[in-house]
Design an enzyme around this catalytic site. Structure first.
Site, PDB file in Angstrom:
ATOM      1  N   GLN A  88     -15.782 -12.811  -1.105  1.00  0.00           N
ATOM      2  CA  GLN A  88     -14.646 -13.022  -2.005  1.00  0.00           C
ATOM      3  C   GLN A  88     -13.612 -13.881  -1.278  1.00  0.00           C
ATOM      4  OE1 GLN A  88     -11.490 -10.088  -2.810  1.00  0.00           O
ATOM      5  NE2 GLN A  88     -12.134 -10.131  -4.947  1.00  0.00           N
ATOM      6  N   ARG A 164      -4.389 -13.052  -6.955  1.00  0.00           N
ATOM      7  CA  ARG A 164      -3.721 -13.572  -5.757  1.00  0.00           C
ATOM      8  C   ARG A 164      -3.128 -14.959  -6.056  1.00  0.00           C
ATOM      9  NH1 ARG A 164      -3.789  -8.520  -4.324  1.00  0.00           N
ATOM     10  NH2 ARG A 164      -5.590  -7.791  -3.164  1.00  0.00           N
ATOM     11  N   LYS A 210     -13.676 -14.284 -10.283  1.00  0.00           N
ATOM     12  CA  LYS A 210     -12.983 -13.065 -10.698  1.00  0.00           C
ATOM     13  C   LYS A 210     -11.870 -13.465 -11.649  1.00  0.00           C
ATOM     14  CE  LYS A 210     -10.660  -8.872  -9.149  1.00  0.00           C
ATOM     15  NZ  LYS A 210     -10.204  -8.062  -8.000  1.00  0.00           N
ATOM     16  N   CYS A 342      -9.755  10.891  -9.679  1.00  0.00           N
ATOM     17  CA  CYS A 342      -8.553  11.589  -9.203  1.00  0.00           C
ATOM     18  C   CYS A 342      -7.692  10.715  -8.295  1.00  0.00           C
ATOM     19  CB  CYS A 342      -8.941  12.869  -8.465  1.00  0.00           C
ATOM     20  SG  CYS A 342      -9.820  12.591  -6.905  1.00  0.00           S
ATOM     21  N   CYS A 346      -9.263   8.166  -2.213  1.00  0.00           N
ATOM     22  CA  CYS A 346      -9.593   6.739  -2.177  1.00  0.00           C
ATOM     23  C   CYS A 346      -8.305   5.914  -2.201  1.00  0.00           C
ATOM     24  CB  CYS A 346     -10.540   6.364  -3.317  1.00  0.00           C
ATOM     25  SG  CYS A 346     -10.024   6.933  -4.956  1.00  0.00           S
ATOM     26  N   CYS A 358     -13.395  10.066  -0.033  1.00  0.00           N
ATOM     27  CA  CYS A 358     -13.657  10.700  -1.322  1.00  0.00           C
ATOM     28  C   CYS A 358     -13.537  12.214  -1.179  1.00  0.00           C
ATOM     29  CB  CYS A 358     -15.060  10.332  -1.818  1.00  0.00           C
ATOM     30  SG  CYS A 358     -15.465  11.023  -3.446  1.00  0.00           S
TER      31      CYS A 358
END
Length: 368
Positions: A88, A164, A210, A342, A346, A358
């Site tokens: 990326q 970005r 993206k 939840c 993370c 996690c």
């Protein structure tokens, strides 16, 4: 049982063994632990891991020999598990002068971490609007050079981060330039399109874009393109050389919007960003990768079979259970540890500088 998400898919001439990808995720872990995490996801038979936020300039770029060597080594480890890897490519739009001025207030507790993050997000306008034409060209050239190095390092794909800096140039809320890189949608998209063309000239890898989409009514996200503007944008990106689209909500808002918890007021459901993917799919001849709290194989299969998406990118779910694909291959979906959204270990772990973990790890189901 046959699952559509386990069928192979070809993108830009590159074949992926199934349609489950690990979405670009800042793990915030030390190198050794990060490698273990990624290797476990690869060993779980995920088809593609997208390594996040590789800057095209600076010490963390592929132009740095040590960085290049580290990525080359990591790619070899993931390839050994028969997993493909994407780079990326991005560049931050942070105005570091604003950030440095705000740091003392953070240390004296006059400013919270969330408030600092919002200041940094807001500083993107100054970065975009004050950037010289020579600097713009330097960055575009750096994207091409980075893509070339990504191919040399062994990456199988490159993803251009359409949020970005690239997304801030695209956004009418952020970009207020008066030259050919600002104003109309055509001009605001010029930077992104020139980046894509430069990348295409310097590498033969598939290009994933993206595509960050800004929602209105209610408003979410500030960078990227306005939801209703996607029609010409998708066509322009396609013509510039994009091989697939990774579609999600635009950033520069709260982290809990782009990584929504189960109690989010708007994006609480599974597949919460798939409406953006559906809009792009209706316009694109190229594959569309959906993302957004994807968890259950039956739901993902339904979206693929309906033609709404072509592949699914997951992050939190593969952190919750790196063997998601294997359990499906063995036809035991009932054994999957499903993410419950939840965000406790993370997102909160990342924000507390402890790295992404996690809640299942606390319960004795350790990462292999």
């Amino acid at each position: 049982m046959k699952y559509a998400c386990l069928d192979p898919i070809v993108i830009g001439g590159c074949e992926f063994k199934n349609r489950i990808f690990f979405a670009p995720t800042t793990l915030g872990l030390k190198a050794e632990e990060k490698t273990r995490r990624l290797k476990a996801i690869a060993a779980g038979q995920t088809a593609l891991i997208i390594l996040p936020d590789i800057p095209v300039l600076g010490a963390g770029s592929l132009q740095n020999h040590r960085t290049f060597a580290a990525y080359h080594q990591l790619i070899q480890l993931l390839h050994a598990e028969d997993c493909k890897v994407s780079a990326q490519l991005h560049l931050s739009d942070t105005n570091f002068k604003v950030m440095l001025k705000s740091v003392p207030a953070l240390f004296t507790h006059k400013l919270s971490a969330d408030q600092l993050r919002q200041k940094v997000n807001d500083s993107a306008a100054a970065t975009v609007n004050e950037m010289s034409l020579s600097r713009i060209q330097e960055i575009i050239t750096a994207f091409g050079r980075s893509a070339q190095l990504a191919q040399k390092a062994g990456f199988d794909m490159v993803q251009i981060h359409g949020d970005r800096l690239v997304g801030s140039f695209s956004s009418s809320l952020i970009n207020q330039r008066k030259d050919d890189y600002g104003g109309s949608l055509t001009h605001r998209m010029r930077f992104a399109l020139e980046v894509i063309r430069e990348v295409r000239q310097h590498c033969t890898l598939p290009i994933d874009y993206k595509l960050a989409v800004r929602q209105t009514d209610p408003d979410y996200g500030k960078a990227g393109v306005w939801e209703q503007a996607s029609d010409p944008v998708v066509s322009w990106l396609d013509q510039a050389g994009v091989d697939c689209f990774h579609v999600t909500l635009a950033n520069h808002g709260a982290l809990t919007d782009t990584i929504p918890p189960a109690n989010h007021p708007v994006f609480s459901g599974e597949g919460c960003f798939l409406k953006f993917a559906e809009q792009v799919k209706a316009l694109a001849a190229k594959p569309v990768i959906g993302v957004g709290s994807l968890r259950h194989p039956d739901m993902i299969d339904q979206e693929i079979e309906s033609g709404r998406i072509d592949a699914a990118a997951m992050s939190r779910q593969l952190i919750a259970d790196s063997n998601w694909v294997i359990k499906l291959m063995e036809d035991h979906p009932e054994q999957i540890q499903y993410c419950i959204g939840c965000n406790q270990k993370c997102l909160q772990g990342l924000m507390n500088h402890q790295g992404i973990h996690c809640i299942y790890e606390q319960k004795g189901s350790k990462m292999e």
